[in-house]
Scaffold this motif. Structure first.
Motif, PDB file in Angstrom:
ATOM      1  N   SER A  64       0.829  -1.195   0.000  1.00  0.00           N
ATOM      2  CA  SER A  64       0.000   0.000   0.000  1.00  0.00           C
ATOM      3  C   SER A  64       0.870   1.253   0.000  1.00  0.00           C
ATOM      4  CB  SER A  64      -0.899   0.002   1.234  1.00  0.00           C
ATOM      5  OG  SER A  64      -1.651   1.186   1.279  1.00  0.00           O
ATOM      6  N   ALA A  65       0.257   2.375  -0.292  1.00  0.00           N
ATOM      7  CA  ALA A  65       0.980   3.642  -0.327  1.00  0.00           C
ATOM      8  C   ALA A  65       1.129   4.262   1.057  1.00  0.00           C
ATOM      9  CB  ALA A  65       0.254   4.620  -1.248  1.00  0.00           C
ATOM     10  N   VAL A  66       0.411   3.761   2.057  1.00  0.00           N
ATOM     11  CA  VAL A  66       0.405   4.355   3.396  1.00  0.00           C
ATOM     12  C   VAL A  66       1.174   3.456   4.366  1.00  0.00           C
ATOM     13  CG1 VAL A  66      -1.074   5.144   5.287  1.00  0.00           C
ATOM     14  CG2 VAL A  66      -1.831   5.406   2.937  1.00  0.00           C
ATOM     15  N   GLU A  67       1.923   4.086   5.285  1.00  0.00           N
ATOM     16  CA  GLU A  67       2.638   3.341   6.322  1.00  0.00           C
ATOM     17  C   GLU A  67       2.611   4.119   7.623  1.00  0.00           C
ATOM     18  OE1 GLU A  67       6.766   2.828   5.366  1.00  0.00           O
ATOM     19  OE2 GLU A  67       7.140   4.973   5.281  1.00  0.00           O
ATOM     20  N   HIS A  68       2.934   3.412   8.715  1.00  0.00           N
ATOM     21  CA  HIS A  68       3.083   4.060  10.013  1.00  0.00           C
ATOM     22  C   HIS A  68       4.371   4.875  10.002  1.00  0.00           C
ATOM     23  CE1 HIS A  68      -0.051   1.875  12.136  1.00  0.00           C
ATOM     24  NE2 HIS A  68       0.349   0.787  11.509  1.00  0.00           N
ATOM     25  N   ALA A  69       4.349   6.032  10.627  1.00  0.00           N
ATOM     26  CA  ALA A  69       5.566   6.820  10.803  1.00  0.00           C
ATOM     27  C   ALA A  69       6.256   6.365  12.084  1.00  0.00           C
ATOM     28  CB  ALA A  69       5.219   8.305  10.862  1.00  0.00           C
ATOM     29  N   GLU A  70       7.396   6.973  12.404  1.00  0.00           N
ATOM     30  CA  GLU A  70       8.131   6.581  13.602  1.00  0.00           C
ATOM     31  C   GLU A  70       7.352   6.891  14.879  1.00  0.00           C
ATOM     32  OE1 GLU A  70       9.727   8.517  11.226  1.00  0.00           O
ATOM     33  OE2 GLU A  70      10.872   6.889  10.327  1.00  0.00           O
ATOM     34  N   VAL A  71       6.617   7.970  14.875  1.00  0.00           N
ATOM     35  CA  VAL A  71       5.856   8.399  16.048  1.00  0.00           C
ATOM     36  C   VAL A  71       4.510   7.681  16.057  1.00  0.00           C
ATOM     37  CG1 VAL A  71       4.879  10.390  17.240  1.00  0.00           C
ATOM     38  CG2 VAL A  71       6.977  10.647  15.924  1.00  0.00           C
ATOM     39  N   ARG A  72       4.106   7.218  17.223  1.00  0.00           N
ATOM     40  CA  ARG A  72       2.849   6.491  17.353  1.00  0.00           C
ATOM     41  C   ARG A  72       1.668   7.384  16.974  1.00  0.00           C
ATOM     42  NH1 ARG A  72      -0.392   4.981  22.547  1.00  0.00           N
ATOM     43  NH2 ARG A  72      -1.807   3.452  21.679  1.00  0.00           N
ATOM     44  N   GLY A  73       0.769   6.841  16.157  1.00  0.00           N
ATOM     45  CA  GLY A  73      -0.422   7.571  15.751  1.00  0.00           C
ATOM     46  C   GLY A  73      -0.230   8.440  14.525  1.00  0.00           C
ATOM     47  N   TYR A  74       0.959   8.438  13.959  1.00  0.00           N
ATOM     48  CA  TYR A  74       1.247   9.214  12.760  1.00  0.00           C
ATOM     49  C   TYR A  74       1.300   8.284  11.553  1.00  0.00           C
ATOM     50  CZ  TYR A  74       2.483  13.594  15.098  1.00  0.00           C
ATOM     51  OH  TYR A  74       2.446  14.761  15.800  1.00  0.00           O
ATOM     52  N   TYR A  75       0.824   8.781  10.419  1.00  0.00           N
ATOM     53  CA  TYR A  75       0.864   8.024   9.163  1.00  0.00           C
ATOM     54  C   TYR A  75       1.472   8.899   8.091  1.00  0.00           C
ATOM     55  CZ  TYR A  75      -2.212   4.632  11.346  1.00  0.00           C
ATOM     56  OH  TYR A  75      -2.734   3.687  12.184  1.00  0.00           O
ATOM     57  N   ARG A  76       2.104   8.252   7.123  1.00  0.00           N
ATOM     58  CA  ARG A  76       2.726   8.966   6.004  1.00  0.00           C
ATOM     59  C   ARG A  76       2.679   8.074   4.776  1.00  0.00           C
ATOM     60  NH1 ARG A  76       8.863   8.306   8.180  1.00  0.00           N
ATOM     61  NH2 ARG A  76       9.028   6.085   7.769  1.00  0.00           N
ATOM     62  N   LEU A  77       3.096   8.646   3.643  1.00  0.00           N
ATOM     63  CA  LEU A  77       3.186   7.848   2.433  1.00  0.00           C
ATOM     64  C   LEU A  77       4.462   7.024   2.463  1.00  0.00           C
ATOM     65  CD1 LEU A  77       2.024  10.258  -0.392  1.00  0.00           C
ATOM     66  CD2 LEU A  77       0.765   8.398   0.648  1.00  0.00           C
ATOM     67  N   ARG A  78       4.369   5.802   1.976  1.00  0.00           N
ATOM     68  CA  ARG A  78       5.526   4.913   1.886  1.00  0.00           C
ATOM     69  C   ARG A  78       6.477   5.462   0.819  1.00  0.00           C
ATOM     70  NH1 ARG A  78       5.342  -0.108   3.987  1.00  0.00           N
ATOM     71  NH2 ARG A  78       3.077  -0.006   4.041  1.00  0.00           N
ATOM     72  N   ARG A  79       7.711   5.657   1.179  1.00  0.00           N
ATOM     73  CA  ARG A  79       8.671   6.328   0.290  1.00  0.00           C
ATOM     74  C   ARG A  79       8.968   5.554  -0.988  1.00  0.00           C
ATOM     75  NH1 ARG A  79      12.635   7.715   5.190  1.00  0.00           N
ATOM     76  NH2 ARG A  79      11.391   9.389   6.075  1.00  0.00           N
ATOM     77  N   HIS A  80       9.094   4.251  -0.907  1.00  0.00           N
ATOM     78  CA  HIS A  80       9.540   3.471  -2.058  1.00  0.00           C
ATOM     79  C   HIS A  80       8.407   2.699  -2.715  1.00  0.00           C
ATOM     80  CE1 HIS A  80      13.530   4.591  -0.929  1.00  0.00           C
ATOM     81  NE2 HIS A  80      13.351   4.111   0.281  1.00  0.00           N
ATOM     82  N   SER A  81       7.199   3.173  -2.548  1.00  0.00           N
ATOM     83  CA  SER A  81       6.041   2.515  -3.137  1.00  0.00           C
ATOM     84  C   SER A  81       5.686   3.178  -4.467  1.00  0.00           C
ATOM     85  CB  SER A  81       4.849   2.614  -2.185  1.00  0.00           C
ATOM     86  OG  SER A  81       3.673   2.232  -2.831  1.00  0.00           O
ATOM     87  N   GLU A  82       5.403   2.351  -5.460  1.00  0.00           N
ATOM     88  CA  GLU A  82       5.005   2.879  -6.762  1.00  0.00           C
ATOM     89  C   GLU A  82       3.673   3.634  -6.661  1.00  0.00           C
ATOM     90  OE1 GLU A  82       5.305   3.976 -10.572  1.00  0.00           O
ATOM     91  OE2 GLU A  82       6.837   2.875  -9.473  1.00  0.00           O
TER      92      GLU A  82
END
Length: 94
Positions: free
Chosen positions: A61-79
């Motif tokens: 998927s294009a979404v992943e958990h960030a380092e901080v709990r409760g934060y989400y971001r786009l996956r850097r190496h995802s097409e």
């Protein structure tokens, strides 16, 4: 505008640090709530929370958990995330 599109748009402009679910839900609520078609904040928050949890559990998927709990971001190496960045950046330039 659908909730999914707004969530992805927010994550594109959030950058590598990501955004909290609460911040995403508030922005989606503000973008979708109108005088003639009111929506409940709790409904929007639950949708955003479930959507982000579901999308981040899949490794493709294009979404992943960030380092901080409760934060989400786009996956850097995802097409898929690269395509989203291109799509929303083009919309901003137009």
């Amino acid at each position: 505008m659908s909730y999914d599109t707004e969530i992805y748009r927010l994550l594109v402009f959030a950058g590598p640090r990501g955004l909290r679910v609460k911040t995403i839900a508030r922005a989606v609520f503000n973008a979708s709530n109108t005088f003639f078609d009111p929506v409940s904040y709790d409904e929007v928050y639950d949708y955003c929370r479930r959507f982000l949890r579901r999308k981040s559990s899949n490794s493709h998927s294009a979404v992943e958990h960030a380092e901080v709990r409760g934060y989400y971001r786009l996956r850097r190496h995802s097409e898929a995330s690269r395509q989203l960045v291109l799509k929303f950046k083009e919309d901003v330039e137009d």
